[in-house]
Design an enzyme around this catalytic site. Structure first.
Site, PDB file in Angstrom:
ATOM      1  N   LYS A 268       0.851  -1.191   0.000  1.00 39.71           N
ATOM      2  CA  LYS A 268       0.000   0.000   0.000  1.00 39.71           C
ATOM      3  C   LYS A 268       0.888   1.244   0.000  1.00 39.71           C
ATOM      4  O   LYS A 268       1.467   1.622   1.018  1.00 39.71           O
ATOM      5  CB  LYS A 268      -0.913   0.062   1.236  1.00 39.71           C
ATOM      6  CG  LYS A 268      -1.933   1.205   1.091  1.00 39.71           C
ATOM      7  CD  LYS A 268      -2.471   1.739   2.376  1.00 39.71           C
ATOM      8  CE  LYS A 268      -1.720   2.923   2.916  1.00 39.71           C
ATOM      9  NZ  LYS A 268      -1.758   4.139   2.087  1.00 39.71           N
TER      10      LYS A 268
ATOM     11  N   GLY B  35      -4.997   3.324  -1.357  1.00 38.81           N
ATOM     12  CA  GLY B  35      -6.077   3.734  -0.457  1.00 38.81           C
ATOM     13  C   GLY B  35      -5.518   4.475   0.736  1.00 38.81           C
ATOM     14  O   GLY B  35      -4.318   4.739   0.820  1.00 38.81           O
TER      15      GLY B  35
ATOM     16  N   GLY C 235      -4.648   5.247   4.838  1.00 37.79           N
ATOM     17  CA  GLY C 235      -4.057   4.491   5.941  1.00 37.79           C
ATOM     18  C   GLY C 235      -5.097   3.850   6.829  1.00 37.79           C
ATOM     19  O   GLY C 235      -5.047   2.630   7.089  1.00 37.79           O
ATOM     20  N   PRO C 236      -6.054   4.635   7.319  1.00 42.41           N
ATOM     21  CA  PRO C 236      -7.030   4.048   8.254  1.00 42.41           C
ATOM     22  C   PRO C 236      -7.868   2.924   7.630  1.00 42.41           C
ATOM     23  O   PRO C 236      -8.388   2.081   8.372  1.00 42.41           O
ATOM     24  CB  PRO C 236      -7.918   5.243   8.631  1.00 42.41           C
ATOM     25  CG  PRO C 236      -7.030   6.436   8.416  1.00 42.41           C
ATOM     26  CD  PRO C 236      -6.160   6.102   7.248  1.00 42.41           C
TER      27      PRO C 236
ATOM     28  N   VAL D 221      -7.118   0.970   4.153  1.00 36.05           N
ATOM     29  CA  VAL D 221      -6.298  -0.102   3.551  1.00 36.05           C
ATOM     30  C   VAL D 221      -5.105  -0.459   4.450  1.00 36.05           C
ATOM     31  O   VAL D 221      -4.824  -1.645   4.687  1.00 36.05           O
ATOM     32  CB  VAL D 221      -5.832   0.305   2.137  1.00 36.05           C
ATOM     33  CG1 VAL D 221      -4.884  -0.723   1.555  1.00 36.05           C
ATOM     34  CG2 VAL D 221      -7.039   0.474   1.225  1.00 36.05           C
ATOM     35  N   GLY D 222      -4.420   0.563   4.976  1.00 38.98           N
ATOM     36  CA  GLY D 222      -3.263   0.293   5.845  1.00 38.98           C
ATOM     37  C   GLY D 222      -3.670  -0.518   7.066  1.00 38.98           C
ATOM     38  O   GLY D 222      -3.035  -1.523   7.411  1.00 38.98           O
TER      39      GLY D 222
ATOM     40  N   GLU E  85      10.278   1.653  10.198  1.00 33.14           N
ATOM     41  CA  GLU E  85      11.228   2.746   9.919  1.00 33.14           C
ATOM     42  C   GLU E  85      10.467   4.027  10.190  1.00 33.14           C
ATOM     43  O   GLU E  85       9.568   4.394   9.433  1.00 33.14           O
ATOM     44  CB  GLU E  85      11.668   2.716   8.451  1.00 33.14           C
ATOM     45  CG  GLU E  85      12.387   1.467   8.022  1.00 33.14           C
ATOM     46  CD  GLU E  85      13.778   1.347   8.617  1.00 33.14           C
ATOM     47  OE1 GLU E  85      14.295   2.356   9.146  1.00 33.14           O
ATOM     48  OE2 GLU E  85      14.332   0.249   8.583  1.00 33.14           O
TER      49      GLU E  85
END
Ligand code: NAD
Length: 467
Positions: free
Chosen positions: A170, A201, A203-204, A206-207, A245
């Site tokens: 992603k 997509g 973060g909230p 798809v991530g 990271e």
């Protein structure tokens, strides 16, 4: 609709329609115009991507290391032929000046990909009656940020594929377009279906679906410390491996016997690279009191000489910040600062259009203040005086982060100081970035290492077979 639109996701070796028709508009931060649209993926898309990666895993893991390296060699050739397009795309979606876009945003990921195409398999070892073998971790979820959008993708994907893992990627919703060029190259290179899958997509959505997915064996993440923490929590529920990271607040220590002019000029350049949107940026310049005033005026003059403007103009040294929100955040730090402003600032003139912030230098910064403690992620340099090597080390290590640093001085003395810094990497007297060296952070800068053989090991399990 624009000509750069990418309406499909890449799952199981095919371009497929996403589950939802919703899209994300990608903006050009230099013009504030919409550049392209990509799918706003959903948890359902992530399920399909993980299933494709799982189905491909056994076959890919069973190939010899050298067969996988051959695929990476073909991927490198296919990606190299797109170098100019990569630089242009990162120039458009991030606003990276063309010179940096070519050398770093395109050049670095190609060098990293080449290093994995050329790398050797981890040797089996014998320990007593045990044979120690290396095996791939499994299905990897890779979640990446926008500041070096192809490099951060390749650092994960190349190492994971070399190790025998399959990947669900992603990319950042702010800079997703360059990741599609990697997929185009993977198709051309004949990468087997399902080995690399991409779901664009937020973060909230798809991530978070990747981080919490029961069938993702490892999550490799680059981004902010806050998001890294959320991903760690999500992965902890199923005890999945994570590599993180994260942010930094690195110190550049200029000792009394340093080559002052070079140390300051290189230091300012490092702090402002990519408009200061670099996790390893030396954002704190620590200068011995004997040269302090000279360093401050030299840094201010150097910063004042940077040309801001159109990323596609060859004369431009600094492009815009990635987004309006990022510019507001950076200006907030500048406006709250109580140190002595010696260059730039929020009222300094910048181009009318685009999310520009003038290169800004503060002197006499309190090492405990927000300016010296928080990651700003913009072109803002803080200068702090010190009186002894011990004091310099104490100020440098007074940070929740521990990613990078610089030390300038006579070789032995600078090396001794470098050894005392609690960070994952340190450059002594301008030592060049080494794409084969382990890259990662101490403290809240992260967990695990990327690049070279250490980066490969991150995507491997070790098994002991007793005989
Ligand atoms: P971010 O954490 O907001 O986003 C990074 C990625 O995580 C994006 O793809 C985003 O969509 C995704 N994400 C956001 N919320 C999520 C959630 N709840 N669950 C799962 N995924 C989620 O960071 P950013 O703003 O894209 O990048 C800037 C930050 O990244 C800076 O703090 C910088 O220091 C850090 N960074 C670190 C390194 C490094 O190697 N240490 C490199 C580059 C950037």
């Amino acid at each position: 609709m624009t000509t750069l639109d990418r309406p499909h996701l890449y799952l199981g070796g095919e371009w497929v329609s996403p589950a939802s028709t919703e899209t994300i508009a990608v903006e050009n931060p230099a013009t504030e115009q919409v550049l392209a649209h990509v799918p706003a993926g959903t948890a359902e898309d992530v399920d399909r991507a993980v299933a494709a990666a799982r189905a491909a895993f056994d076959g890919w893991a069973a190939l010899s290391f050298s067969s996988r390296a051959e695929f990476l060699g073909r991927l490198h050739a296919a990606l190299s032929s797109r170098a100019a397009e990569i630089a242009r795309t990162v120039g458009l979606e991030l606003g990276a000046p063309l010179k940096i876009a070519k050398a770093v945003q395109a050049g670095l990921p190609l060098a990293v990909l080449r290093s994995y195409a050329d790398s050797a398999a981890s040797e089996d070892r014998v320990v007593g009656n045990s044979l120690i073998v290396h095996e791939p971790v499994g299905v990897v979820g890779a979640i990446t940020p926008w500041n070096y959008p192809l490099h951060q993708v390749v650092a994960k994907v190349a190492a994971a594929l070399a190790a025998g893992c399959t990947v669900v990627l992603k990319p950042s919703e702010l800079t997703p377009l360059v990741a599609f060029l990697l997929v185009d190259a993977a198709e051309e290179a004949g990468l087997p279906p399902g080995v690399l899958n991409v779901v664009t997509g937020t973060g909230p959505v798809v991530g978070a679906a990747i981080a919490g997915h029961p069938d993702v064996d490892m999550v490799s993440f680059t981004g902010s410390t806050a998001t890294g923490r959320a991903i760690s929590h999500a992965a902890a529920d199923r005890v999945a491996k994570v590599a993180l990271e994260l942010g930094g607040k690195s110190a550049n220590i200029i000792l009394e016997d340093a080559d002052l002019v070079r140390a300051v000029k290189v230091g300012v350049g490092n702090a402002f690279l990519n408009s200061g949107q670099t996790c390893t940026a030396w954002t704190r310049m620590l200068v011995h009191r004997s040269h302090y005033d000279e360093a401050v005026s030299l840094a201010a003059k150097t910063a004042g000489g940077y040309t801001l403007g159109d990323p596609f103009d060859e004369a431009t040294r600094l492009g815009p910040l990635v987004s309006r929100a990022q510019r507001e955040r950076v200006l907030g730090f500048i406006d709250r600062a109580s140190a002595r402003l010696v260059a730039g600032g929020s009222s300094s003139p910048v181009p009318d259009q685009g999310y520009f912030v003038a290169p800004t230098v503060f002197a006499d910064v309190d090492p405990a203040s927000e300016l010296a403690q928080e990651e700003i992620f913009g072109p803002v340099l803080s200068i702090i005086p010190f009186s002894s090597d011990d004091e310099a080390v104490a100020i440098a290590n007074n940070s929740k982060y521990g990613l990078a640093g610089g030390v300038w001085g006579s070789d032995e003395r600078a090396l001794a100081v470098a050894r005392r810094l609690r960070t994952g990497q340190v450059d002594v007297n301008g030592g060049a970035f080494n794409p084969l060296a382990p890259f990662g952070g101490y403290k809240q800068s992260g967990v695990g290492r990327e690049l070279g053989e250490f980066g490969l090991a991150e995507f491997q399990q070790v098994k002991a077979i007793q005989r």
